[in-house]
Design a protein around this motif. Structure first.
Motif, PDB file in Angstrom:
ATOM      1  N   VAL A  99       0.903  -1.251   0.086  1.00  0.00           N
ATOM      2  CA  VAL A  99       0.005   0.231   0.003  1.00  0.00           C
ATOM      3  C   VAL A  99       0.837   1.267  -0.134  1.00  0.00           C
ATOM      4  CG1 VAL A  99      -1.671   1.343   1.066  1.00  0.00           C
ATOM      5  CG2 VAL A  99      -1.711  -1.328   1.065  1.00  0.00           C
ATOM      6  N   ARG A 100       2.002   1.192   0.689  1.00  0.00           N
ATOM      7  CA  ARG A 100       2.778   2.392   0.768  1.00  0.00           C
ATOM      8  C   ARG A 100       1.892   3.539   1.564  1.00  0.00           C
ATOM      9  NH1 ARG A 100       8.225   1.083   0.387  1.00  0.00           N
ATOM     10  NH2 ARG A 100       8.709  -0.318  -1.245  1.00  0.00           N
ATOM     11  N   PRO A 101       1.417   3.632   2.693  1.00  0.00           N
ATOM     12  CA  PRO A 101       0.799   4.562   3.146  1.00  0.00           C
ATOM     13  C   PRO A 101       1.714   6.025   3.335  1.00  0.00           C
ATOM     14  CG  PRO A 101       1.115   2.928   4.854  1.00  0.00           C
ATOM     15  CD  PRO A 101       1.643   2.441   3.818  1.00  0.00           C
ATOM     16  N   LYS A 102       1.047   6.869   3.038  1.00  0.00           N
ATOM     17  CA  LYS A 102       1.455   8.375   3.434  1.00  0.00           C
ATOM     18  C   LYS A 102       0.538   9.130   4.245  1.00  0.00           C
ATOM     19  CE  LYS A 102       3.789   8.276  -0.992  1.00  0.00           C
ATOM     20  NZ  LYS A 102       4.233   8.956  -2.420  1.00  0.00           N
ATOM     21  N   ALA A 103       1.135  10.038   4.988  1.00  0.00           N
ATOM     22  CA  ALA A 103       0.403  10.889   5.735  1.00  0.00           C
ATOM     23  C   ALA A 103      -0.426  11.929   5.003  1.00  0.00           C
ATOM     24  CB  ALA A 103       1.222  11.649   6.568  1.00  0.00           C
ATOM     25  N   LEU A 104      -1.715  12.240   5.628  1.00  0.00           N
ATOM     26  CA  LEU A 104      -2.330  13.649   4.870  1.00  0.00           C
ATOM     27  C   LEU A 104      -1.785  14.866   5.234  1.00  0.00           C
ATOM     28  CD1 LEU A 104      -5.900  12.352   6.294  1.00  0.00           C
ATOM     29  CD2 LEU A 104      -5.023  12.069   3.655  1.00  0.00           C
ATOM     30  N   ALA A 131      -7.182  19.493   2.382  1.00  0.00           N
ATOM     31  CA  ALA A 131      -6.652  18.268   2.651  1.00  0.00           C
ATOM     32  C   ALA A 131      -6.325  17.751   1.602  1.00  0.00           C
ATOM     33  CB  ALA A 131      -7.789  17.557   3.319  1.00  0.00           C
ATOM     34  N   ASN A 132      -5.002  17.224   1.537  1.00  0.00           N
ATOM     35  CA  ASN A 132      -4.345  16.529   0.299  1.00  0.00           C
ATOM     36  C   ASN A 132      -3.970  14.986   0.838  1.00  0.00           C
ATOM     37  OD1 ASN A 132      -3.221  15.946  -1.956  1.00  0.00           O
ATOM     38  ND2 ASN A 132      -1.093  16.321  -1.336  1.00  0.00           N
ATOM     39  N   ASN A 133      -4.634  14.070   0.002  1.00  0.00           N
ATOM     40  CA  ASN A 133      -4.497  12.724   0.140  1.00  0.00           C
ATOM     41  C   ASN A 133      -3.629  12.113  -0.848  1.00  0.00           C
ATOM     42  OD1 ASN A 133      -4.633   9.885   0.824  1.00  0.00           O
ATOM     43  ND2 ASN A 133      -6.631   9.967  -0.014  1.00  0.00           N
ATOM     44  N   PRO A 134      -2.051  12.100  -0.622  1.00  0.00           N
ATOM     45  CA  PRO A 134      -1.166  11.598  -1.534  1.00  0.00           C
ATOM     46  C   PRO A 134      -1.145  10.015  -1.768  1.00  0.00           C
ATOM     47  CG  PRO A 134      -0.085  11.953   0.496  1.00  0.00           C
ATOM     48  CD  PRO A 134      -1.564  12.163   0.854  1.00  0.00           C
ATOM     49  N   ASN A 135      -2.182   9.167  -1.191  1.00  0.00           N
ATOM     50  CA  ASN A 135      -2.253   7.922  -1.022  1.00  0.00           C
ATOM     51  C   ASN A 135      -2.552   7.372  -2.480  1.00  0.00           C
ATOM     52  OD1 ASN A 135      -0.979   6.858   1.512  1.00  0.00           O
ATOM     53  ND2 ASN A 135      -2.402   8.632   1.944  1.00  0.00           N
ATOM     54  N   ILE A 138      -5.469   4.338  -0.975  1.00  0.00           N
ATOM     55  CA  ILE A 138      -5.987   4.578   0.372  1.00  0.00           C
ATOM     56  C   ILE A 138      -7.135   5.733   0.110  1.00  0.00           C
ATOM     57  CG2 ILE A 138      -5.896   4.900   2.812  1.00  0.00           C
ATOM     58  CD1 ILE A 138      -3.028   3.920   2.748  1.00  0.00           C
ATOM     59  N   GLY A 139      -8.382   5.291   0.604  1.00  0.00           N
ATOM     60  CA  GLY A 139      -9.379   6.520   0.851  1.00  0.00           C
ATOM     61  C   GLY A 139      -9.571   6.870   2.227  1.00  0.00           C
ATOM     62  N   PHE A 140     -10.256   8.073   2.467  1.00  0.00           N
ATOM     63  CA  PHE A 140     -10.561   8.396   3.914  1.00  0.00           C
ATOM     64  C   PHE A 140     -11.999   8.892   3.941  1.00  0.00           C
ATOM     65  CE2 PHE A 140      -6.052   9.063   3.446  1.00  0.00           C
ATOM     66  CZ  PHE A 140      -5.550   8.304   4.653  1.00  0.00           C
ATOM     67  N   HIS A 141     -12.870   8.391   4.852  1.00  0.00           N
ATOM     68  CA  HIS A 141     -14.069   8.808   5.189  1.00  0.00           C
ATOM     69  C   HIS A 141     -14.361   9.641   6.510  1.00  0.00           C
ATOM     70  CE1 HIS A 141     -16.404   6.108   2.561  1.00  0.00           C
ATOM     71  NE2 HIS A 141     -15.278   5.064   2.905  1.00  0.00           N
ATOM     72  N   TYR A 142     -14.767  10.920   6.354  1.00  0.00           N
ATOM     73  CA  TYR A 142     -14.461  11.788   7.452  1.00  0.00           C
ATOM     74  C   TYR A 142     -15.769  11.809   8.367  1.00  0.00           C
ATOM     75  CZ  TYR A 142     -10.447  14.349   5.876  1.00  0.00           C
ATOM     76  OH  TYR A 142      -9.036  14.625   5.493  1.00  0.00           O
ATOM     77  N   TYR A 251       0.626  17.446  12.138  1.00  0.00           N
ATOM     78  CA  TYR A 251      -0.417  16.855  12.521  1.00  0.00           C
ATOM     79  C   TYR A 251       0.070  15.457  12.827  1.00  0.00           C
ATOM     80  CZ  TYR A 251       0.708  17.354   7.632  1.00  0.00           C
ATOM     81  OH  TYR A 251       1.259  17.215   6.360  1.00  0.00           O
ATOM     82  N   ARG A 252      -0.885  14.417  13.428  1.00  0.00           N
ATOM     83  CA  ARG A 252      -0.571  13.017  14.033  1.00  0.00           C
ATOM     84  C   ARG A 252      -1.944  12.341  13.817  1.00  0.00           C
ATOM     85  NH1 ARG A 252      -0.353  16.751  17.880  1.00  0.00           N
ATOM     86  NH2 ARG A 252      -1.787  16.356  19.705  1.00  0.00           N
ATOM     87  N   ALA A 253      -1.769  10.969  13.624  1.00  0.00           N
ATOM     88  CA  ALA A 253      -2.674  10.132  13.639  1.00  0.00           C
ATOM     89  C   ALA A 253      -2.628   8.952  14.592  1.00  0.00           C
ATOM     90  CB  ALA A 253      -3.129   9.739  12.293  1.00  0.00           C
ATOM     91  N   TYR A 254      -3.657   8.743  15.254  1.00  0.00           N
ATOM     92  CA  TYR A 254      -3.573   7.420  16.194  1.00  0.00           C
ATOM     93  C   TYR A 254      -3.619   5.883  15.307  1.00  0.00           C
ATOM     94  CZ  TYR A 254      -4.579  10.434  20.093  1.00  0.00           C
ATOM     95  OH  TYR A 254      -4.288  11.584  21.153  1.00  0.00           O
ATOM     96  N   VAL A 255      -2.854   5.122  15.701  1.00  0.00           N
ATOM     97  CA  VAL A 255      -2.768   3.780  15.000  1.00  0.00           C
ATOM     98  C   VAL A 255      -4.237   3.311  14.893  1.00  0.00           C
ATOM     99  CG1 VAL A 255      -1.893   1.617  14.972  1.00  0.00           C
ATOM    100  CG2 VAL A 255      -0.477   3.701  15.887  1.00  0.00           C
TER     101      VAL A 255
END
Length: 261
Positions: A99-104, A131-135, A138-142, A251-255
């Motif tokens: 997947v190679r995840p990247k931070a938002l 908000a930039n999603n470089p992945n 991976i998609g994100f639901h707010y 910014y930071r994200a919880y696992v």
């Protein structure tokens, strides 16, 4: 006529039997004298007497040892735990490689300030976020229960929530939110400081954003994770048409903690 001869009866013809002597108890044969035998055993069949420590070892092995049993179960438990950790680490490594995840990436495009005065502060902030999603995968639901707050020093000026939306992969989303402030009475020190920074056209604000998200990878959805964004923003004035002088967001994200198919 001749003379008749009388024969004796049959019993008279039987000769008397001699009386048998009285019976005696059978006598035991005399015991034979003990004999001595000499047995010759080949040398290769002569067994030595085991040393006393062998008997001690036998007793130790024959007696159940609870300590040994505990060590046995500890060994198996440690092995199973190590295997599970190894599998999780391998799964995470495969997920990362595939997947190679990247931070938002977050930033603020503009802040429009209304209803602000020094005597009775009840402002309304219109904030435009980017908000930039470089992945790539991976998609994100707010989700609900988000929050946005703006502070001057330690005083909260206004707060609000983010809109609910889905951000697909390789996407840049710009969204706006309106933050309302209650009537705030500034202390003399804070009022003096605000007048001073406005005269310099450098008003420092802190924007705090908390957003619960769900990650989508193909058909797999995770449980909720929380993204926290803090932006130090400096505007030239607390009035409509305010311009952003400087900005720094971190910014930071919880696992993530669960997966759902």
């Amino acid at each position: 006529m001749g003379d008749r001869v009388d024969h004796p009866p049959d019993s008279a013809l039987i000769s008397p039997q001699p009386e048998s002597p009285p019976s005696r108890p059978p006598t035991k044969p005399a015991s034979a004298p003990p004999r001595t035998y000499v047995v010759k055993i080949p040398k290769d069949q002569v067994y030595r007497v085991p040393p006393p420590e062998n008997a001690q070892k036998f007793n130790q092995l024959a007696t159940p040892n609870t300590h040994r049993c505990r060590c046995h179960w500890c060994f198996w438990f440690t092995g199973i735990l190590f295997t599970l950790i190894s599998l999780l680490a391998l799964t995470a490594a495969i997920f990362y490689l595939v997947v190679r995840p990247k931070a938002l990436e977050y930033s603020i495009d503009s802040i429009d300030i209304r209803g602000f005065n020094m005597t009775s502060i009840s402002p309304e902030f219109h904030v435009t976020f980017r908000a930039n999603n470089p992945n790539r995968k991976i998609g994100f639901h707010y989700e609900k229960n988000s929050s946005v707050e703006i502070y001057f020093k330690d005083v909260m000026l206004c707060n609000g929530v983010l809109p609910e939306f889905y951000q697909p992969s390789n996407n840049l989303t710009v969204f706006k939110t309106t933050l309302q402030g209650n009537v705030i009475k500034l202390r003399s020190r804070e009022e003096t400081e605000m007048v001073k920074v406005q005269s310099r056209e450098k008003v420092p604000l802190t924007v705090k954003l908390i957003a619960p998200l769900k990650i989508t990878v193909g058909f797999v959805k995770t449980g909720k994770i929380t993204v926290k964004v803090d932006c130090d923003v400096t505007v030239d004035k607390l009035a409509p048409g305010a311009k952003i002088v400087s900005m720094h967001c971190y910014y930071r994200a919880y696992v993530l903690w669960a997966f759902k198919i």
